[in-house]
Design a protein around this motif. Structure first.
Motif, short mmCIF file in Angstrom:
data_model
loop_
_atom_site.label_atom_id
_atom_site.label_comp_id
_atom_site.label_asym_id
_atom_site.label_seq_id
_atom_site.Cartn_x
_atom_site.Cartn_y
_atom_site.Cartn_z
N ILE A 51 57.91 -42.99 31.97
CA ILE A 51 59.22 -43.07 31.50
C ILE A 51 59.40 -41.88 30.00
O ILE A 51 60.75 -41.59 30.16
N ASP A 52 58.13 -41.28 29.75
CA ASP A 52 58.46 -40.25 28.87
C ASP A 52 59.10 -39.18 29.73
O ASP A 52 60.05 -38.36 29.57
N ARG A 53 58.53 -39.13 31.02
CA ARG A 53 59.09 -37.69 31.74
C ARG A 53 60.52 -38.28 32.45
O ARG A 53 61.20 -37.28 32.37
N ALA A 54 61.03 -39.32 32.52
CA ALA A 54 62.13 -39.60 32.95
C ALA A 54 63.24 -39.48 31.81
O ALA A 54 64.17 -39.14 31.94
N ILE A 55 62.63 -39.60 30.43
CA ILE A 55 63.63 -39.18 29.30
C ILE A 55 63.95 -37.69 29.53
O ILE A 55 64.85 -37.37 29.03
N LEU A 56 62.81 -37.08 29.62
CA LEU A 56 62.67 -35.65 29.68
C LEU A 56 63.76 -35.19 30.67
O LEU A 56 64.57 -33.94 30.63
N ARG A 57 63.78 -35.53 31.91
CA ARG A 57 64.63 -35.37 32.92
C ARG A 57 66.15 -35.45 32.63
O ARG A 57 66.89 -34.60 32.81
N GLU A 58 66.36 -36.54 31.78
CA GLU A 58 67.56 -36.98 31.55
C GLU A 58 67.91 -35.97 30.43
O GLU A 58 69.46 -35.54 30.42
N LEU A 59 67.22 -35.48 29.57
CA LEU A 59 67.69 -34.46 28.45
C LEU A 59 67.99 -33.35 29.14
O LEU A 59 68.73 -32.63 28.39
N GLN A 60 67.11 -32.91 29.98
CA GLN A 60 67.33 -31.71 30.86
C GLN A 60 68.85 -31.72 31.34
O GLN A 60 69.64 -30.65 31.36
N ILE A 61 69.29 -32.66 31.86
CA ILE A 61 70.72 -32.92 32.39
C ILE A 61 71.54 -32.86 31.38
O ILE A 61 72.64 -32.40 31.30
N ASP A 62 71.43 -33.74 30.45
CA ASP A 62 72.20 -33.92 29.17
C ASP A 62 71.86 -33.86 27.73
O ASP A 62 71.18 -35.26 27.57
N GLY A 63 71.40 -32.89 27.21
CA GLY A 63 70.72 -32.96 25.81
C GLY A 63 71.41 -33.88 24.74
O GLY A 63 70.60 -34.18 23.73
N ARG A 64 72.58 -34.08 25.05
CA ARG A 64 73.38 -34.98 24.10
C ARG A 64 73.42 -36.42 24.27
O ARG A 64 74.26 -37.29 24.11
N ILE A 65 73.08 -36.69 25.54
CA ILE A 65 72.96 -38.13 25.96
C ILE A 65 72.72 -39.14 24.80
O ILE A 65 71.94 -39.03 24.06
N PRO A 75 69.10 -5.85 36.45
CA PRO A 75 70.41 -6.34 36.07
C PRO A 75 70.89 -7.67 36.68
O PRO A 75 70.41 -7.74 37.81
N TYR A 76 71.64 -8.24 36.00
CA TYR A 76 72.35 -9.57 36.71
C TYR A 76 73.73 -9.41 36.73
O TYR A 76 74.44 -8.75 35.89
N PHE A 77 74.26 -9.65 38.06
CA PHE A 77 75.55 -9.74 38.27
C PHE A 77 76.28 -10.88 38.32
O PHE A 77 75.77 -11.84 38.94
N GLY A 78 77.75 -10.86 38.03
CA GLY A 78 78.59 -12.08 38.16
C GLY A 78 78.09 -13.02 36.97
O GLY A 78 77.31 -12.74 36.05
N ILE A 79 79.04 -13.78 36.60
CA ILE A 79 79.13 -14.69 35.59
C ILE A 79 78.29 -15.93 36.06
O ILE A 79 78.35 -16.39 36.91
N HIS A 80 77.47 -16.30 35.15
CA HIS A 80 76.38 -17.45 35.50
C HIS A 80 76.22 -18.18 34.19
O HIS A 80 76.36 -17.67 33.06
N THR A 81 75.67 -19.37 34.32
CA THR A 81 75.28 -20.31 33.22
C THR A 81 73.52 -20.21 33.10
O THR A 81 73.27 -20.65 34.02
N HIS A 82 73.05 -19.92 32.19
CA HIS A 82 71.69 -20.13 31.89
C HIS A 82 71.47 -21.83 32.04
O HIS A 82 72.06 -22.50 31.38
N ARG A 83 70.44 -22.16 32.95
CA ARG A 83 69.92 -23.32 32.78
C ARG A 83 68.49 -23.70 32.91
O ARG A 83 67.82 -23.16 34.04
N PHE A 84 67.94 -23.74 31.97
CA PHE A 84 66.45 -23.92 32.00
C PHE A 84 65.96 -25.34 32.27
O PHE A 84 66.13 -26.29 31.46
N LEU A 85 65.52 -25.65 33.44
CA LEU A 85 64.73 -26.92 33.73
C LEU A 85 63.57 -26.64 34.36
O LEU A 85 63.01 -25.70 35.06
N TRP A 86 62.51 -27.61 33.98
CA TRP A 86 61.37 -27.53 33.96
C TRP A 86 60.96 -28.94 34.69
O TRP A 86 61.53 -29.79 34.42
N ASP A 87 60.01 -28.74 35.84
CA ASP A 87 59.50 -29.97 36.42
C ASP A 87 58.65 -30.57 35.52
O ASP A 87 57.54 -30.07 35.01
N VAL A 88 59.02 -31.86 34.97
CA VAL A 88 58.25 -32.79 34.14
C VAL A 88 57.59 -33.87 34.93
O VAL A 88 57.07 -34.74 34.30
N GLY A 89 57.45 -33.63 36.18
CA GLY A 89 56.79 -34.65 36.96
C GLY A 89 57.47 -35.60 37.41
O GLY A 89 58.87 -35.82 37.03
#
Length: 146
Positions: A4-18, A132-146
């Protein structure tokens, strides 16, 4: 940390303001139970909720990861670079480079000037490899929490 903790973390990675009212049902809990679970993770310092900016959206148009080799203690170089606004982060490594620094500048010329005029003169810097990085991109930091 359980599933359940891991599920919470996965949801927060998708939307930290849920909202807890939305988070709870997604992880099989009530809103108040989800709030308590997250608070426990925060209190134990297992989890930290932070805002992450996208440097490109903040006016930076050129980004690069710098692989830096150092003569001497790389911590001093990392500390020196971390004082600069252009440096998004610096991290010590134990691989082919002594440290990495991610940098952002308003354009390609400013990025080149930063590397040549700011990074190269830092005492101890022996070699810099720029990725160097080319093009416009959005940083998205996702870690596998299990």
């Amino acid at each position: 940390m359980d599933e359940i903790d891991r599920a919470i973390l996965r949801e927060l990675q998708i939307d930290g303001r849920i909202a807890y009212a939305d988070l709870g049902p997604k992880v099989g809990l009530s809103a108040s139970a989800a709030r308590q679970r997250l608070q426990r993770l925060l209190d134990s310092r297992t989890v930290q909720v932070v805002g992450v900016t996208d440097p490109m959206a903040m006016g930076g148009q050129s980004m690069a990861l710098l692989g830096i080799t150092v003569d001497g203690d790389p911590r001093a170089v990392a500390d020196e670079l971390a004082r600069r606004d252009e440096v998004v982060y610096s991290v010590l490594t134990s691989g082919g480079f002594d440290l990495f620094a991610e940098v952002v500048a308003s354009g390609p010329r400013e990025l080149l000037d930063f590397v040549n005029d700011v990074v190269r003169p830092v005492e101890g810097v022996r070699e810099i490899r720029s990725f160097p990085y080319f093009g416009i991109h959005t940083h998205r930091f996702l870690w596998d929490v299990g």
